[in-house]
Design a protein around this motif. Structure first.
Motif, PDB file in Angstrom:
ATOM      1  N   ASP A 400       0.816  -1.207   0.000  1.00  0.00           N
ATOM      2  CA  ASP A 400       0.000   0.000   0.000  1.00  0.00           C
ATOM      3  C   ASP A 400       0.854   1.263   0.000  1.00  0.00           C
ATOM      4  OD1 ASP A 400      -2.123  -1.683   0.044  1.00  0.00           O
ATOM      5  OD2 ASP A 400      -2.716  -1.284   2.118  1.00  0.00           O
ATOM      6  N   GLY A 401       2.039   1.160   0.604  1.00  0.00           N
ATOM      7  CA  GLY A 401       2.953   2.289   0.587  1.00  0.00           C
ATOM      8  C   GLY A 401       3.385   2.636  -0.830  1.00  0.00           C
ATOM      9  N   TRP A 402       3.679   1.606  -1.620  1.00  0.00           N
ATOM     10  CA  TRP A 402       4.056   1.831  -3.007  1.00  0.00           C
ATOM     11  C   TRP A 402       2.893   2.413  -3.811  1.00  0.00           C
ATOM     12  CZ3 TRP A 402       8.517   2.459  -5.125  1.00  0.00           C
ATOM     13  CH2 TRP A 402       9.648   1.843  -4.572  1.00  0.00           C
ATOM     14  N   LEU A 403       1.683   1.901  -3.562  1.00  0.00           N
ATOM     15  CA  LEU A 403       0.524   2.432  -4.275  1.00  0.00           C
ATOM     16  C   LEU A 403       0.289   3.893  -3.916  1.00  0.00           C
ATOM     17  CD1 LEU A 403      -1.923  -0.608  -3.943  1.00  0.00           C
ATOM     18  CD2 LEU A 403      -0.710   0.155  -5.998  1.00  0.00           C
ATOM     19  N   ASP A 404       0.560   4.244  -2.653  1.00  0.00           N
ATOM     20  CA  ASP A 404       0.431   5.640  -2.242  1.00  0.00           C
ATOM     21  C   ASP A 404       1.462   6.520  -2.949  1.00  0.00           C
ATOM     22  OD1 ASP A 404      -1.636   5.065  -0.533  1.00  0.00           O
ATOM     23  OD2 ASP A 404      -0.327   4.756   1.195  1.00  0.00           O
ATOM     24  N   LEU A 405       2.710   6.034  -2.972  1.00  0.00           N
ATOM     25  CA  LEU A 405       3.764   6.818  -3.614  1.00  0.00           C
ATOM     26  C   LEU A 405       3.514   6.982  -5.109  1.00  0.00           C
ATOM     27  CD1 LEU A 405       6.936   5.357  -1.829  1.00  0.00           C
ATOM     28  CD2 LEU A 405       5.813   7.549  -1.403  1.00  0.00           C
ATOM     29  N   LEU A 406       2.875   5.967  -5.720  1.00  0.00           N
ATOM     30  CA  LEU A 406       2.536   6.029  -7.145  1.00  0.00           C
ATOM     31  C   LEU A 406       1.225   6.772  -7.376  1.00  0.00           C
ATOM     32  CD1 LEU A 406       3.510   2.388  -8.196  1.00  0.00           C
ATOM     33  CD2 LEU A 406       4.782   4.496  -8.651  1.00  0.00           C
ATOM     34  N   LYS A 407       0.625   7.255  -6.266  1.00  0.00           N
ATOM     35  CA  LYS A 407      -0.602   8.055  -6.310  1.00  0.00           C
ATOM     36  C   LYS A 407      -1.769   7.316  -6.966  1.00  0.00           C
ATOM     37  CE  LYS A 407       1.914  12.440  -6.308  1.00  0.00           C
ATOM     38  NZ  LYS A 407       2.126  13.749  -6.959  1.00  0.00           N
ATOM     39  N   VAL A 408      -1.899   6.040  -6.616  1.00  0.00           N
ATOM     40  CA  VAL A 408      -3.040   5.250  -7.089  1.00  0.00           C
ATOM     41  C   VAL A 408      -4.206   5.501  -6.133  1.00  0.00           C
ATOM     42  CG1 VAL A 408      -3.921   2.940  -7.572  1.00  0.00           C
ATOM     43  CG2 VAL A 408      -1.522   3.488  -8.051  1.00  0.00           C
ATOM     44  N   PRO A 409      -5.297   6.097  -6.573  1.00  0.00           N
ATOM     45  CA  PRO A 409      -6.425   6.395  -5.686  1.00  0.00           C
ATOM     46  C   PRO A 409      -6.977   5.131  -5.028  1.00  0.00           C
ATOM     47  CG  PRO A 409      -6.671   7.508  -7.802  1.00  0.00           C
ATOM     48  CD  PRO A 409      -5.551   6.527  -7.963  1.00  0.00           C
ATOM     49  N   VAL A 410      -7.459   5.270  -3.812  1.00  0.00           N
ATOM     50  CA  VAL A 410      -7.992   4.127  -3.073  1.00  0.00           C
ATOM     51  C   VAL A 410      -9.133   3.469  -3.837  1.00  0.00           C
ATOM     52  CG1 VAL A 410      -9.138   3.411  -0.944  1.00  0.00           C
ATOM     53  CG2 VAL A 410      -7.312   5.107  -0.851  1.00  0.00           C
ATOM     54  N   GLU A 411      -9.986   4.267  -4.489  1.00  0.00           N
ATOM     55  CA  GLU A 411     -11.138   3.711  -5.199  1.00  0.00           C
ATOM     56  C   GLU A 411     -10.738   2.878  -6.416  1.00  0.00           C
ATOM     57  OE1 GLU A 411     -10.570   8.054  -6.435  1.00  0.00           O
ATOM     58  OE2 GLU A 411     -10.595   6.863  -4.587  1.00  0.00           O
ATOM     59  N   LYS A 412      -9.498   3.049  -6.880  1.00  0.00           N
ATOM     60  CA  LYS A 412      -9.027   2.272  -8.030  1.00  0.00           C
ATOM     61  C   LYS A 412      -8.226   1.037  -7.620  1.00  0.00           C
ATOM     62  CE  LYS A 412      -8.955   6.022 -11.424  1.00  0.00           C
ATOM     63  NZ  LYS A 412      -8.153   6.747 -12.443  1.00  0.00           N
TER      64      LYS A 412
END
Length: 507
Positions: A400-412
């Motif tokens: 989830d940290g990587w997804l946050d850094l890559l700015k992937v929205p939670v809804e996606k």
């Protein structure tokens, strides 16, 4: 001149990710002194108070701050925690003391090979514990001054929201190192257990087997709350291992044979019971590099390993918020007691492992013990079970940290996206773990870089800026403490630079 309260706290300590992670503090899982998730304290969306609210809290804190102390006023406390001091101490010790303690004998062996090297090592363990406790205290105090709910919040409210991605990224990378370390330990531990059961296998096959059959399914779980109770296995296993190591050391089960000397009345001393079952490179080796060897640059390997071993600082805000009647004084009692217990256990395990095997101490000290040693096999089982159930908690934090850094929205973040991300990250980490065998390298490198930043540098910068933001209302005690906090930060930078260079020498 009286010492600031937080400095006195640190001295006392030496004496005797994702919405799911916004839930109240759960018992931290057993680990390599790394967080179960960086998002537990570095959430992706910044839920910081408005600048007006932050300034108000800082003003209230400064106004109620005694001139000769750094205690936070009741008005500046945040949260409505219900955890008692004993509960907090238990949870914090669980968070600090993980499988990483099993690499400390190798840290001592990095600079010495004579028994007396254990003496300066114990002093270093206590000293690093001093500064680690101080950094942990600073983070909680900054939260009390600013109302921060997490590490990232505290940074945003003190240093600035624009750069709050820095501690968040550091948390993510540090957790990736944790997951990698878990995989490396499992590769060695599972192989050793299979060998004990009479099953011949390689380290790579053992890791691939446990990853595909157990770790992957666990990492794909949608709800990990059911895994939290297994954290008890970790802390219980560490205390059991310490006792078992003491039994084997004082019982001489791994001692070298000493032949009789001609013309002397001293009789020959037979080899230990399990010595013959230990591989040649893991058998005890001792030399003449004792206490004075602590002056060698190689000592920074141990120092940086300790920066990883003491790592629990991502969760400092959670411990402060969840504490009942969370005054800084009560919080400091938790910190001092928890780090004091951890210092004792670290010094004990590090010394026992080193005094038993000397310079042959493995990066995972359990590797030195015979596969036929039932007492130590139980330690391997406890460590394996603890890591298997801690692994997905840390892994989800890294993912989830990587997804946050890559700015992937939670809804996606659909199930398909999470599954693909899990497979990609887990495959990469497993591949690296099959190639790297020196756990001490990972421990020291992670500690020298990310660990030192999170323990020493970031807390000091947050504290300095929090005091600066108070303006003229900052007490004399706080202003006097800022130079000491910055000294701690400078110490972290110096230790990190030298330690990182020395760590690569382990490869």
């Amino acid at each position: 001149m009286r010492l600031p309260a937080a400095v006195a706290l640190a001295v006392a300590a030496l004496a005797p990710p994702a919405a799911a992670f916004r839930a109240p503090l759960r018992p931290p899982v057993a680990r390599l002194s790394l967080p179960s998730s960086p998002l537990a304290s570095c959430p992706a969306p910044i839920i910081a108070s408005s600048r007006t609210d932050t300034r108000l809290r800082l003003s209230e804190a400064a106004a109620a701050e005694p001139d000769d102390a750094a205690a936070a006023p009741a008005a500046a406390t945040v949260g409505g925690g219900t955890a008692s001091i004993p509960n907090e101490i238990f949870n914090l010790v669980k968070s600090i003391v993980g499988a990483g303690v099993l690499s400390l004998p190798a840290g001592i062996a990095a600079f010495g090979n004579a028994p007396s090297a254990a003496i300066p090592a114990a002093l270093l363990i206590a000293t690093i514990g001093f500064f680690s406790a101080y950094g942990f205290s600073l983070i909680g105090r900054v939260c009390s001054y600013t109302g921060g709910q997490s590490y990232r919040d505290a940074w945003g409210a003190s240093v600035g929201e624009g750069s709050s991605w820095i501690p968040a990224a550091t948390c993510t990378f540090k957790t990736c190192f944790a997951v990698l370390s878990y995989s490396m330990i499992l590769a060695d531990t599972v192989r050793a257990l299979l060998m004990t059961a009479g099953v011949e296998t390689t380290r790579t096959l053992a890791l691939l087997g446990i990853t595909s059959t157990t770790l992957l399914p666990l990492c794909l779980l949608k709800n990990l709350s059911s895994l939290a109770p297994f954290s008890l296995v970790g802390i219980a296993g560490m205390f059991y291992t310490a006792v078992a190591m003491a039994v084997r050391y004082f019982g001489g089960a791994y001692k070298l044979a000493v032949p009789a000397v001609k013309g002397s009345k001293a009789a020959a001393v037979p080899a230990g019971k399990y010595l013959a079952d230990v591989a040649a490179n893991y058998r005890p080796q001792f030399g003449d590099l004792g206490a004075s060897a602590a002056l060698s640059p190689n000592v920074f390997i141990l120092i940086c390993m300790l920066s990883t071993a003491y790592m629990a600082h991502f969760n400092a805000p959670k411990f402060f918020i969840e504490l009942k009647d969370n005054t800084v004084k009560r919080y400091n009692t938790v910190v001092a007691s928890s780090f004091g217990i951890s210092v004792f256990l670290f010094a004990l395990v590090g010394a026992l492992g080193f005094l038993t095997f000397g310079s042959a101490s493995s990066g995972l000290i359990l590797n030195n013990y015979s596969g036929k040693d039932v007492l130590m096999s139980f330690s391997r089982i406890a460590v394996a079970v603890s890591i298997v159930f801690s692994f997905p908690l840390a892994f989800v934090g890294a993912r989830d940290g990587w997804l946050d850094l890559l700015k992937v929205p939670v809804e996606k973040r659909t199930d398909a996206v999470l599954t693909k991300t899990t497979l990609a990250i887990l495959s990469g980490i497993t591949l690296i773990a099959t190639q790297l065998k020196e756990l001490a390298f990972i421990m020291s490198l992670a500690g020298a870089t990310l660990g030192n930043a999170l323990i020493y540098v970031y807390p000091a910068l947050m504290f300095k800026n929090a005091v600066k933001n108070m303006g003229e209302k900052a007490s004399k005690g706080l202003k006097r403490e800022v130079p000491f906090a910055m000294f701690s930060a400078l110490l972290g930078v110096v230790m990190g630079g030298i330690g990182a260079k020395m760590a690569f020498g382990l490869l």
